[in-house]
Motif scaffolding. Structure first.
Motif, PDB file in Angstrom:
ATOM      1  N   LEU A 103       0.796  -1.223   0.000  1.00  0.00           N
ATOM      2  CA  LEU A 103       0.000   0.000   0.000  1.00  0.00           C
ATOM      3  C   LEU A 103       0.832   1.278   0.000  1.00  0.00           C
ATOM      4  CD1 LEU A 103      -2.803  -1.057   2.522  1.00  0.00           C
ATOM      5  CD2 LEU A 103      -2.830  -1.179   0.023  1.00  0.00           C
ATOM      6  N   THR A 104       1.793   1.390   0.911  1.00  0.00           N
ATOM      7  CA  THR A 104       2.519   2.642   1.065  1.00  0.00           C
ATOM      8  C   THR A 104       3.902   2.400   1.653  1.00  0.00           C
ATOM      9  OG1 THR A 104       2.525   4.816   2.167  1.00  0.00           O
ATOM     10  CG2 THR A 104       1.447   3.011   3.327  1.00  0.00           C
ATOM     11  N   ARG A 105       4.828   3.322   1.336  1.00  0.00           N
ATOM     12  CA  ARG A 105       6.159   3.281   1.934  1.00  0.00           C
ATOM     13  C   ARG A 105       6.230   4.092   3.216  1.00  0.00           C
ATOM     14  NH1 ARG A 105       9.391   6.001  -2.645  1.00  0.00           N
ATOM     15  NH2 ARG A 105       7.351   7.026  -2.881  1.00  0.00           N
ATOM     16  N   PRO A 133     -10.659  16.030 -19.593  1.00  0.00           N
ATOM     17  CA  PRO A 133      -9.289  16.249 -19.107  1.00  0.00           C
ATOM     18  C   PRO A 133      -9.014  15.328 -17.913  1.00  0.00           C
ATOM     19  CG  PRO A 133     -10.470  18.326 -19.348  1.00  0.00           C
ATOM     20  CD  PRO A 133     -11.491  17.238 -19.478  1.00  0.00           C
ATOM     21  N   THR A 134      -7.987  14.512 -18.024  1.00  0.00           N
ATOM     22  CA  THR A 134      -7.758  13.452 -17.035  1.00  0.00           C
ATOM     23  C   THR A 134      -6.292  13.344 -16.672  1.00  0.00           C
ATOM     24  OG1 THR A 134      -9.652  12.193 -17.863  1.00  0.00           O
ATOM     25  CG2 THR A 134      -8.023  10.976 -16.587  1.00  0.00           C
ATOM     26  N   LEU A 135      -6.042  13.219 -15.378  1.00  0.00           N
ATOM     27  CA  LEU A 135      -4.710  12.992 -14.836  1.00  0.00           C
ATOM     28  C   LEU A 135      -4.730  11.669 -14.088  1.00  0.00           C
ATOM     29  CD1 LEU A 135      -1.809  13.913 -13.948  1.00  0.00           C
ATOM     30  CD2 LEU A 135      -2.933  15.007 -11.984  1.00  0.00           C
ATOM     31  N   THR A 136      -3.805  10.775 -14.403  1.00  0.00           N
ATOM     32  CA  THR A 136      -3.719   9.491 -13.713  1.00  0.00           C
ATOM     33  C   THR A 136      -2.369   9.360 -13.036  1.00  0.00           C
ATOM     34  OG1 THR A 136      -5.279   8.398 -15.194  1.00  0.00           O
ATOM     35  CG2 THR A 136      -3.760   6.984 -14.008  1.00  0.00           C
ATOM     36  N   LEU A 137      -2.393   8.970 -11.773  1.00  0.00           N
ATOM     37  CA  LEU A 137      -1.196   8.825 -10.948  1.00  0.00           C
ATOM     38  C   LEU A 137      -0.964   7.346 -10.658  1.00  0.00           C
ATOM     39  CD1 LEU A 137      -2.079  11.640  -8.372  1.00  0.00           C
ATOM     40  CD2 LEU A 137      -0.842  11.877 -10.535  1.00  0.00           C
ATOM     41  N   LEU A 138       0.292   6.923 -10.761  1.00  0.00           N
ATOM     42  CA  LEU A 138       0.615   5.506 -10.618  1.00  0.00           C
ATOM     43  C   LEU A 138       2.007   5.347 -10.033  1.00  0.00           C
ATOM     44  CD1 LEU A 138      -0.153   2.510 -11.364  1.00  0.00           C
ATOM     45  CD2 LEU A 138       1.011   2.916 -13.550  1.00  0.00           C
ATOM     46  N   GLY A 139       2.157   4.419  -9.105  1.00  0.00           N
ATOM     47  CA  GLY A 139       3.470   4.077  -8.587  1.00  0.00           C
ATOM     48  C   GLY A 139       4.112   3.008  -9.440  1.00  0.00           C
ATOM     49  N   ASP A 140       5.433   3.097  -9.622  1.00  0.00           N
ATOM     50  CA  ASP A 140       6.062   2.085 -10.477  1.00  0.00           C
ATOM     51  C   ASP A 140       6.374   0.798  -9.720  1.00  0.00           C
ATOM     52  OD1 ASP A 140       8.401   2.621  -9.060  1.00  0.00           O
ATOM     53  OD2 ASP A 140       9.577   3.182 -10.822  1.00  0.00           O
ATOM     54  N   ASN A 141       5.967   0.728  -8.438  1.00  0.00           N
ATOM     55  CA  ASN A 141       6.021  -0.538  -7.709  1.00  0.00           C
ATOM     56  C   ASN A 141       4.608  -1.041  -7.415  1.00  0.00           C
ATOM     57  OD1 ASN A 141       7.638  -2.647  -6.623  1.00  0.00           O
ATOM     58  ND2 ASN A 141       7.233  -1.922  -4.554  1.00  0.00           N
ATOM     59  N   GLU A 142       3.666  -0.663  -8.281  1.00  0.00           N
ATOM     60  CA  GLU A 142       2.266  -1.081  -8.131  1.00  0.00           C
ATOM     61  C   GLU A 142       2.158  -2.606  -8.204  1.00  0.00           C
ATOM     62  OE1 GLU A 142      -1.382  -1.502  -7.461  1.00  0.00           O
ATOM     63  OE2 GLU A 142      -0.759   0.610  -7.615  1.00  0.00           O
ATOM     64  N   ARG A 143       1.454  -3.184  -7.188  1.00  0.00           N
ATOM     65  CA  ARG A 143       1.322  -4.635  -7.134  1.00  0.00           C
ATOM     66  C   ARG A 143      -0.112  -5.098  -6.888  1.00  0.00           C
ATOM     67  NH1 ARG A 143       5.626  -6.022  -2.597  1.00  0.00           N
ATOM     68  NH2 ARG A 143       5.121  -3.890  -1.902  1.00  0.00           N
ATOM     69  N   ILE A 144      -1.074  -4.199  -7.039  1.00  0.00           N
ATOM     70  CA  ILE A 144      -2.472  -4.552  -6.812  1.00  0.00           C
ATOM     71  C   ILE A 144      -3.274  -4.476  -8.102  1.00  0.00           C
ATOM     72  CG2 ILE A 144      -4.588  -3.886  -5.611  1.00  0.00           C
ATOM     73  CD1 ILE A 144      -2.851  -3.051  -3.238  1.00  0.00           C
ATOM     74  N   VAL A 145      -3.159  -3.366  -8.809  1.00  0.00           N
ATOM     75  CA  VAL A 145      -3.838  -3.243 -10.095  1.00  0.00           C
ATOM     76  C   VAL A 145      -2.829  -3.472 -11.215  1.00  0.00           C
ATOM     77  CG1 VAL A 145      -5.589  -1.703  -9.172  1.00  0.00           C
ATOM     78  CG2 VAL A 145      -3.528  -0.733 -10.199  1.00  0.00           C
ATOM     79  N   HIS A 146      -3.336  -3.624 -12.435  1.00  0.00           N
ATOM     80  CA  HIS A 146      -2.503  -3.967 -13.590  1.00  0.00           C
ATOM     81  C   HIS A 146      -1.942  -2.699 -14.213  1.00  0.00           C
ATOM     82  CE1 HIS A 146      -1.267  -5.568 -17.461  1.00  0.00           C
ATOM     83  NE2 HIS A 146      -1.508  -6.803 -17.039  1.00  0.00           N
ATOM     84  N   SER A 147      -0.644  -2.435 -14.005  1.00  0.00           N
ATOM     85  CA  SER A 147      -0.017  -1.214 -14.507  1.00  0.00           C
ATOM     86  C   SER A 147      -0.052  -1.128 -16.027  1.00  0.00           C
ATOM     87  CB  SER A 147       1.433  -1.126 -14.026  1.00  0.00           C
ATOM     88  OG  SER A 147       1.496  -1.031 -12.625  1.00  0.00           O
ATOM     89  N   ALA A 185       6.935   4.126  -5.775  1.00  0.00           N
ATOM     90  CA  ALA A 185       5.688   4.295  -5.025  1.00  0.00           C
ATOM     91  C   ALA A 185       4.822   3.045  -5.119  1.00  0.00           C
ATOM     92  CB  ALA A 185       4.929   5.506  -5.536  1.00  0.00           C
ATOM     93  N   GLU A 186       4.012   2.856  -4.076  1.00  0.00           N
ATOM     94  CA  GLU A 186       3.094   1.722  -4.011  1.00  0.00           C
ATOM     95  C   GLU A 186       1.692   2.158  -4.453  1.00  0.00           C
ATOM     96  OE1 GLU A 186       3.956  -1.343  -3.415  1.00  0.00           O
ATOM     97  OE2 GLU A 186       5.902  -1.245  -2.411  1.00  0.00           O
ATOM     98  N   HIS A 187       0.682   1.487  -3.969  1.00  0.00           N
ATOM     99  CA  HIS A 187      -0.685   1.634  -4.467  1.00  0.00           C
ATOM    100  C   HIS A 187      -1.361   2.931  -4.017  1.00  0.00           C
ATOM    101  CE1 HIS A 187      -4.473   0.132  -6.045  1.00  0.00           C
ATOM    102  NE2 HIS A 187      -5.062   0.219  -4.868  1.00  0.00           N
ATOM    103  N   GLU A 188      -1.122   3.327  -2.777  1.00  0.00           N
ATOM    104  CA  GLU A 188      -1.835   4.468  -2.187  1.00  0.00           C
ATOM    105  C   GLU A 188      -1.067   5.763  -2.432  1.00  0.00           C
ATOM    106  OE1 GLU A 188      -4.745   4.400  -0.733  1.00  0.00           O
ATOM    107  OE2 GLU A 188      -5.098   2.348  -0.062  1.00  0.00           O
TER     108      GLU A 188
END
Length: 323
Positions: A202-204, A251-265, A286-289
């Motif tokens: 979830l978070t670091r 208009p859309t902004l999407t934020l994503l961690g490059d260590n995402e392990r819950i959803v499909h990056s 970053a993680e999921h949250e």
């Protein structure tokens, strides 16, 4: 619209009101509203669509950050989680009959806005499962000026060789009336009460992790365990449908961690690559949250989101263009 309980002792946010709403099919959900205090009107109201297992109190600190930037916030307890009606006798089971039922919750929220004194403009933030619900709502003409997504669930992180098994197993079990079984590897206890901080998904930030853990241990009625096989099957079907649609004209902004392990990056990268008015921001390690990550990531994300929303209102230069 009736007043509902709100656990301000663990929310750590500004003054809030909570209310019960009833969806068109009779399911009771809960909303939390954090207005902007003071005489100046808010710049707008953020409709915050939480992820699976989440509840309005989790976003008290986020609401405080948005209030400091001039935005009110409204968050939802989706059916089957938080203090909303649970849909199975086992309250720890994350369950839904149809993924489209979440849109009934969205409709109930929109209908309640006048009674809350919310007149707009409106903005969307969809986190994780709320990203799938939010994307469908955009396709259904959700009346927002701009959207932001945090690790949206446009796919689930499943090992490639297990993905077809997930499809077959969830389809078979729902077909023979066993869709209320827990998805493999999950159970009733909340992830936060069973997983140590070390290597959590979830978070670091240890303080953020502990705050989330304290919320569900202090008020266990907020917690939720793993999803049912029916939820999994419905989610897989909805995500596949959403990925086949063209990107909304929003208009859309999407934020994503490059260590995402819950959803499909990969699905997030793919969809954002073909979103004409979309920007993808990836945070190293970053993680999921994203909104509950280490301070540097969290503050950057909040700045990007509010700048994105303000740009949609004024047409001023975007943060990316300014850098």
């Amino acid at each position: 619209m009736q007043n509902a309980p709100y656990h301000g002792d663990v929310a750590a946010g500004p003054k809030a009101s909570a209310h019960w709403l009833t969806a068109s099919d009779g399911v009771r959900i809960r909303i939390g509203h954090w207005p902007v205090e003071g005489t100046a009107p808010p710049k707008g109201t953020v409709l915050l669509f939480p992820g699976r297992t989440e509840y309005i109190e989790k976003y008290g600190r986020v609401a405080a950050d948005f209030a400091a930037r001039g935005f009110a916030t409204l968050a939802i307890d989706w059916r089957g989680q938080g203090l909303a009606d649970r849909l199975h006798a086992n309250a720890g089971l994350g369950h839904v009959l149809r993924f489209s039922d979440y849109q009934k919750d969205v409709a109930a929220v929109l209908a309640a806005l006048p009674d809350l004194g919310v007149t707009g403009p409106l903005f969307l933030i969809g986190h994780s499962m709320g990203g799938a619900i939010g994307l469908r709502a955009l396709h259904n003409d959700l009346p927002v000026q701009a959207a932001a997504f945090s690790a949206p669930m446009w796919g689930i992180h499943i090992t490639s060789y297990l993905r077809p098994i997930a499809w077959v197993a969830s389809t078979t079990l729902r077909g023979i009336g066993l869709g209320n079984l827990f998805a493999p590897g999950t159970s009733a206890p909340s992830y936060l009460t069973t997983a140590p901080f070390e290597d959590n998904t979830l978070t670091r930030d240890p303080a953020e992790y502990e705050a989330m853990r304290q919320q569900v241990t202090t008020h266990p009625e907020l917690s939720l365990g793993g999803p049912s096989m029916l939820w999994l099957n419905e989610a897989l079907r909805e995500m596949r449908k959403l990925r086949a649609l063209p990107a909304p004209d929003m208009p859309t902004l999407t934020l994503l961690g490059d260590n995402e392990r819950i959803v499909h990056s990969g699905n997030i990268h793919s969809l954002m690559a073909r979103w004409p008015k979309g920007t993808l921001q990836v945070y190293p390690e970053a993680e999921h949250e994203i909104l509950m990550e280490v301070p540097s990531t969290r503050q950057d994300a909040l700045t990007r989101i509010t700048t994105h929303f303000e740009t949609a209102l004024t047409g001023t230069q975007s943060l990316e263009a300014a850098q």
